[in-house]
Design an enzyme around this catalytic site. Structure first.
Site, PDB file in Angstrom:
ATOM      1  N   PRO A  27       0.794  -1.231   0.000  1.00  0.00           N
ATOM      2  CA  PRO A  27       0.000   0.000   0.000  1.00  0.00           C
ATOM      3  C   PRO A  27       0.828   1.283   0.000  1.00  0.00           C
ATOM      4  CG  PRO A  27       0.000  -0.970   2.193  1.00  0.00           C
ATOM      5  CD  PRO A  27       0.710  -1.946   1.288  1.00  0.00           C
ATOM      6  N   GLY A  37       7.236   3.107  -0.111  1.00  0.00           N
ATOM      7  CA  GLY A  37       8.328   2.434   0.565  1.00  0.00           C
ATOM      8  C   GLY A  37       8.152   2.487   2.065  1.00  0.00           C
ATOM      9  N   GLU A  72      10.733   2.202   5.570  1.00  0.00           N
ATOM     10  CA  GLU A  72      12.147   2.232   5.940  1.00  0.00           C
ATOM     11  C   GLU A  72      12.536   1.187   6.982  1.00  0.00           C
ATOM     12  OE1 GLU A  72       9.740   4.456   6.602  1.00  0.00           O
ATOM     13  OE2 GLU A  72      10.019   5.485   8.513  1.00  0.00           O
ATOM     14  N   HIS A 104      14.834   8.397  -0.234  1.00  0.00           N
ATOM     15  CA  HIS A 104      13.967   8.701   0.904  1.00  0.00           C
ATOM     16  C   HIS A 104      14.077   7.627   1.999  1.00  0.00           C
ATOM     17  CE1 HIS A 104      10.292  10.445   2.779  1.00  0.00           C
ATOM     18  NE2 HIS A 104      10.152   9.203   3.199  1.00  0.00           N
ATOM     19  N   GLU A 105      13.875   6.389   1.617  1.00  0.00           N
ATOM     20  CA  GLU A 105      13.884   5.324   2.644  1.00  0.00           C
ATOM     21  C   GLU A 105      15.279   5.159   3.251  1.00  0.00           C
ATOM     22  OE1 GLU A 105      11.026   4.825   3.460  1.00  0.00           O
ATOM     23  OE2 GLU A 105       9.948   5.272   1.606  1.00  0.00           O
ATOM     24  N   HIS A 125      15.923   7.705   5.941  1.00  0.00           N
ATOM     25  CA  HIS A 125      15.330   7.354   7.234  1.00  0.00           C
ATOM     26  C   HIS A 125      16.316   6.605   8.140  1.00  0.00           C
ATOM     27  CE1 HIS A 125      11.179   8.647   7.267  1.00  0.00           C
ATOM     28  NE2 HIS A 125      10.871   8.048   6.136  1.00  0.00           N
ATOM     29  N   GLU A 136       9.458  12.458   8.856  1.00  0.00           N
ATOM     30  CA  GLU A 136       9.217  12.602   7.419  1.00  0.00           C
ATOM     31  C   GLU A 136       9.717  13.921   6.827  1.00  0.00           C
ATOM     32  OE1 GLU A 136       8.642  10.096   5.746  1.00  0.00           O
ATOM     33  OE2 GLU A 136       7.832   8.687   7.220  1.00  0.00           O
ATOM     34  N   ASP A 159      -2.499   7.251  11.185  1.00  0.00           N
ATOM     35  CA  ASP A 159      -2.315   7.187   9.734  1.00  0.00           C
ATOM     36  C   ASP A 159      -2.947   8.409   9.045  1.00  0.00           C
ATOM     37  OD1 ASP A 159      -0.880   4.849   9.944  1.00  0.00           O
ATOM     38  OD2 ASP A 159      -2.484   3.526   9.267  1.00  0.00           O
ATOM     39  N   TYR A 202       5.686  15.951   5.534  1.00  0.00           N
ATOM     40  CA  TYR A 202       6.715  15.728   4.517  1.00  0.00           C
ATOM     41  C   TYR A 202       7.225  17.044   3.928  1.00  0.00           C
ATOM     42  CZ  TYR A 202       5.474  10.741   4.344  1.00  0.00           C
ATOM     43  OH  TYR A 202       5.266   9.424   4.655  1.00  0.00           O
TER      44      TYR A 202
HETATM   45  N1  BES Z   1       7.496   5.849   6.629  1.00  0.00           N
HETATM   46  C1  BES Z   1       6.836   6.139   5.418  1.00  0.00           C
HETATM   47  C2  BES Z   1       5.649   5.264   5.148  1.00  0.00           C
HETATM   48  C3  BES Z   1       4.537   5.366   6.175  1.00  0.00           C
HETATM   49  C4  BES Z   1       4.206   6.566   6.765  1.00  0.00           C
HETATM   50  C5  BES Z   1       3.833   4.250   6.506  1.00  0.00           C
HETATM   51  C6  BES Z   1       3.178   6.614   7.715  1.00  0.00           C
HETATM   52  C7  BES Z   1       2.820   4.294   7.442  1.00  0.00           C
HETATM   53  C8  BES Z   1       2.490   5.496   8.059  1.00  0.00           C
HETATM   54  C9  BES Z   1       7.785   6.055   4.217  1.00  0.00           C
HETATM   55  O1  BES Z   1       9.083   6.457   4.508  1.00  0.00           O
HETATM   56  C10 BES Z   1       7.274   7.002   3.175  1.00  0.00           C
HETATM   57  O2  BES Z   1       7.240   8.163   3.435  1.00  0.00           O
HETATM   58  N2  BES Z   1       6.890   6.481   2.012  1.00  0.00           N
HETATM   59  C11 BES Z   1       6.381   7.276   0.912  1.00  0.00           C
HETATM   60  C12 BES Z   1       7.378   7.385  -0.187  1.00  0.00           C
HETATM   61  C13 BES Z   1       8.292   8.548  -0.102  1.00  0.00           C
HETATM   62  C14 BES Z   1       9.196   8.594  -1.307  1.00  0.00           C
HETATM   63  C15 BES Z   1       7.591   9.865   0.081  1.00  0.00           C
HETATM   64  C16 BES Z   1       5.192   6.561   0.327  1.00  0.00           C
HETATM   65  O3  BES Z   1       4.985   5.398   0.648  1.00  0.00           O
HETATM   66  O4  BES Z   1       4.496   7.151  -0.478  1.00  0.00           O
HETATM   67 ZN    ZN Z   2       9.235   8.491   4.873  1.00  0.00          ZN
END
Ligand code: BES
Ligand code: ZN
Length: 635
Positions: free
Chosen positions: A280, A283, A285, A309-310, A313, A332, A387, A395
Site C-alpha cells: 500500500p 516504501g 524504511e 527517501h527510505e 530514514h 518525514e 495514519d 513531509y
Molecule cells: N514511513 C513512510 C511510510 C509510512 C508513513 C507508513 C506513515 C505508514 C504510516 C515512508 O518512509 C514514506 O514516506 N513512504 C512514501 C514514499 C516517499 C518517497 C515519500 C510513500 O509510501 O508514499
Molecule cells: Zn518516509
C-alpha cells in the site's frame, strides 16, 4: 482512584533524560513504559499460509521501574492463549492476564500481572486473518503465481496486530526471531539474518540496535537475492530480480553520499525488498531492509528518489525517532529534506530542483484542501488514527522548514548542525520540544541575527507556511512551460514538443501544467482560458497519439494521465484505468483515482464496479481508506 492513578501516570511520563525533559505521552498506546519498560523481544512463529495466521510466542524482557505495576501491552485482534512469567529468565510459570475492551483505533490493552522480581514475560498467541499489519497474498497476486506471500507493515500502529508489545515509538527494543515457513520459501526481516543462505523453512534473525516497534518487519515468499554493492543488495521474486537490480544499481552510491553528509551508516547492511504490487505504500524504511513497491521500477531509474527517501530514514527516523505520532514530521520532514540532498549529490542540482518544485506544488494543493489544524507540523492527533496524519504537511512543509534553515544559516553550518543532531540523539526517540530546544541551543542562539529571519514557532505551531518560506523553482520546468504554452496556443502540434530528453519529473510538470490550463486549480496558479469539453478531448487524444501516455509503463506518469483522463472524460483510457486499479495497490495512486471517479454519479458507479473486484486484493490499510472514499458499506 482510577482517575488519580492515570493522572499520576501522565505526570510520571515526564521523565528526565540526560537533563532534557521528555514529555513522551503517546495517545496511541495503552502501554505504561514509565512503570514497566520492554527492552528486548524474542519472537518465535510458525507462518501458517493455509489459515493466514502467525502462531507462536513473544517473550519480552522488561525493566521494572515501578515494581508494583503490571505490564500493559498493545494488541489488536490477537488471540492470546496463555501468558507466562519468569524471575530467572529461563524457568517460566503460568501468569494471569486480562484483555480489555477493543477500541476501533487503538485495539485492546493486554494487562499482565507481574510477580515480584519477574523480568521476562512470554505470551503464546496467534494473529487473526484480517490483521491490519499483515497482508496474505494468494499465489495469483504474486509475480510468480505459484507460491503465497505474506508481508508486514507496522507503521504507524499496526505492529500490535501481529506482536503483543508496547506499540509506541517512544519505546525502543532489540529483538531476535525464529520463523518457520514452508520449506521452499524464504523469510526476511528488518534484522541480521543468521541463517546463512540455506532455504530450509527455518530462519533466525537478530536486531542488535534498539528500534521502535513500528520498524519490526517480516516478509515470506519465493524471494531471491542479488548483491548491488559491498553492503547493499536487493530481494525480489525471481522474475522481478533482474529488472530490480538494474533499476536500483545506484543504491551503494546513495549510501556513500549520505554518509558523507550526515555521518556513518549505522545499520550494517542496506538491502531493498521489492514487494508485489499490492504493497500500500511507496516504501517503508524497515532497518537494514527497505520495503518497496514495484511501481518504482520504471526502467530508467527515474523513480529512485524513493530509495533516497527510505535510505535517509536510516538517519532521520530510525536513528533519531519521533517519540509520538504528533512528532511524525521529525521523521518525514527531515527525511524529505535529506532525500533531496542525496538526489542532488548523486544526480545533480537540476534533479533536486525539480523534485523540490514538485514537492511545493503538492504542498500547496494539500494546504488548499486541509483544515487549518491539520496544517500544523506539531499536529494534535489525540483521538484520531495516526495514519490520518500522513499528509503532505509533515513531509513537504517539514522539508521546506529545514530548507529555510539551510538557506538562512548557510549550507556548511546547517550540515554541521544536522550531523551533530543525528549523533546527539542517536538511538533515541525524541519530541518536537526536544528538537526545538536543541535547535535553539546549537544554531539559533549562536547566530541571533540570522535566527531572527526564521519564524521557528510559526513553522512548527501555525497553519500554512510563513511568508518568508523558500519557493523552490526549476529552470527545466520553466522551459517545459514555454513548450507547453506553444502547443496549447496552437503554435506547434503535440508531436513537435521537444520531449525526447524529458525526465519523468518534466513529464509530471508538463501534465500538471496542461491540466491547470484546462481547469485552474483551487490553490491558484496558471489560470488559462476556459476550454470547451470537446476541445479538451481533442487535446487529450492529440497528446495520447503523440506520446502513447495511456500505455506508459511509468507509474507516476500513467497515474497522472489517468487522473486527467477521468477529469476530462477521456474515454480511451478507461481500460487502462481498470487494469491499473486491478493490479496496483499503492494507496498514493489508487485513492486519488477513486476520489476522482467518485465526483460524478457515472464515475462512482464505475468505481464501485471495479472496487467490488479489486477490494479483496488490496491491503487492509488501503481498504480502510478506499472504503471511506466510496462510502463502502460491505456487500
Ligand atoms: N514511513 C513512510 C511510510 C509510512 C508513513 C507508513 C506513515 C505508514 C504510516 C515512508 O518512509 C514514506 O514516506 N513512504 C512514501 C514514499 C516517499 C518517497 C515519500 C510513500 O509510501 O508514499
Ligand atoms: Zn518516509
Amino acid at each position: 482512584m482510577k482517575r488519580f492513578g492515570r493522572l499520576l501516570f501522565c505526570f510520571c511520563l515526564t521523565i528526565a533524560f540526560g537533563g532534557i525533559i521528555v514529555n513522551a505521552q503517546d495517545f496511541h498506546s495503552y502501554a505504561n513504559p514509565a512503570a514497566v519498560r520492554v527492552r528486548h523481544v524474542d519472537l518465535d512463529w510458525n507462518v501458517l499460509f493455509q489459515q493466514k495466521i502467525l502462531k507462536g510466542t513473544a517473550t519480552l524482557t522488561i525493566d521494572r521501574i515501578s515494581p508494583s505495576e503490571p505490564l500493559v501491552l498493545d494488541t489488536r485482534d490477537l488471540k492470546i492463549d496463555q501468558v507466562e512469567t519468569s524471575v530467572d529468565g529461563t524457568r517460566f510459570q503460568a501468569g494471569t492476564f486480562t484483555l480489555g475492551a477493543a477500541d476501533k483505533i487503538l485495539g485492546a490493552p493486554l494487562t499482565i500481572q507481574l510477580p515480584a522480581k519477574a523480568t521476562r514475560v512470554r505470551i503464546h498467541y496467534s494473529t487473526s486473518p484480517g490483521a491490519s499489519g499483515l497482508q496474505w497474498l494468494e499465489p495469483a497476486q504474486t509475480a510468480g503465481k505459484k507460491d503465497p506471500f505474506v508481508y508486514t507493515q507496522s507503521e504507524a500502529i499496526h505492529a500490535r496486530s501481529w506482536i503483543p508489545l508496547q506499540d509506541t515509538p517512544s519505546v525502543r527494543v532489540t529483538y531476535s526471531a525464529r520463523v518457520r515457513t514452508p520449506r521452499n520459501l524464504l523469510a526476511v526481516m528488518s534484522a541480521e539474518n543468521l541463517s546463512g543462505t540455506v532455504r530450509d523453512g527455518d530462519y533466525s534473525f537478530r536486531m542488535r540496535q534498539p528500534i521502535p516497534s513500528y520498524l519490526i518487519a517480516l516478509a515470506v515468499g519465493d524471494l531471491r537475492f542479488r548483491a548491488l554493492g559491498p553492503r547493499t543488495g536487493v530481494y525480489a521474486e525471481p522474475s522481478t530480480l533482474a529488472l530490480a537490480a538494474r533499476e536500483l544499481s545506484d543504491t551503494e552510491k546513495m549510501v556513500v553520499a549520505t554518509e558523507r553528509l550526515y555521518g556513518p551508516y549505522r545499520w550494517g547492511r542496506y538491502d531493498i525488498l521489492v514487494l508485489p504490487p499490492s504493497f500500500p505504500y511507496g516504501g517503508m524504511e524497515n532497518p537494514r531492509l527497505t520495503f518497496a513497491t514495484p511501481t518504482i521500477l520504471a526502467g530508467d531509474k527515474s523513480l529512485v528518489s524513493l530509495v533516497a527517501h527510505e535510505l535517509a530514514h536510516s538517519w532521520s527516523g530510525n536513528l533519531v525517532t519521533n517519540a509520538t505520532w504528533r512528532d511524525f514530521w521529525l521523521n518525514e520532514g527531515f527525511t524529505t529534506y535529506l532525500e533531496r540532498r542525496i538526489l542532488e549529490a548523486v544526480y545533480g542540482r537540476s534533479r533536486e530542483e525539480m523534485e523540490a518544485a514538485l514537492g511545493l506544488r503538492d504542498l500547496n494543493d494539500e494546504i488548499a484542501s486541509l483544515p487549518d489544524a491539520d496544517e500544523i507540523l506539531h499536529i494534535d492527533l489525540k483521538g484520531r488514527d495516526p495514519d490520518d496524519g500522513s499528509t503532505d504537511i509533515p513531509y513537504e512543509k517539514g522539508a521546506l522548514f529545514l530548507r529555510h534553515l539551510e538557506q538562512t544559516f548557510g549550507r556548511a553550518r546547517f550540515d554541521q548542525f544536522l550531523k551533530s543532531y543525528f549523533n546527539h540523539f542517536s538511538f533515541q526517540s525524541i519530541t518536537t520540544e526536544q528538537f526545538q530546544a536543541y535547535l535553539k541551543q546549537n544554531l539559533l542562539d549562536k547566530y541571533p541575527d540570522l535566527a531572527s529571519k526564521v519564524p521557528v514557532d510559526e513553522w512548527i505551531n501555525q497553519p500554512g507556511v510563513p511568508a518568508s518560506a523558500p519557493k523552490p523553482t526549476s529552470q527545466a520546468f520553466a522551459q517545459v512551460e514555454t513548450e507547453a504554452s506553444r502547443w496549447l496556443s496552437n503554435q506547434i502540434p503535440a508531436a513537435r514538443i521537444p520531449t525526447a530528453r524529458w525526465s519523468t519529473q518534466e513529464w509530471q510538470h508538463f501534465l500538471t501544467f496542461v491540466q491547470n490550463s484546462f481547469e485552474p486549480p483551487a490553490s491558484g496558479g496558471a489560470a488559462g482560458t476556459q476550454l470547451s469539453q470537446t476541445e479538451k478531448a481533442r487535446l487529450m487524444s492529440e497528446l495520447d497519439r503523440a506520446f502513447n501516455l495511456t500505455r506508459s509503463g511509468n507509474s507516476e506518469i500513467v497515474f497522472q494521465w489517468l487522473v486527467m483522463s477521468i477529469r476530462n472524460q477521456y474515454e480511451p483510457a478507461n481500460a487502462r484505468l481498470e487494469e491499473f486499479l486491478m493490479t496496483v495497490g499503492r494507496r498514493k495512486f489508487i485513492r486519488p483515482l477513486y476520489q476522482e471517479l467518485a465526483k460524478t454519479p457515472a464515475g462512482k458507479e464505475k468505481a464501485l464496479a471495479i472496487y467490488r473486484r479489486a477490494r479483496p486484493t488490496y491491503h487492509p490499510i488501503a481498504v480502510t481508506s478506499i472504503d471511506d472514499v466510496l462510502k463502502w458499506s460491505g456487500e
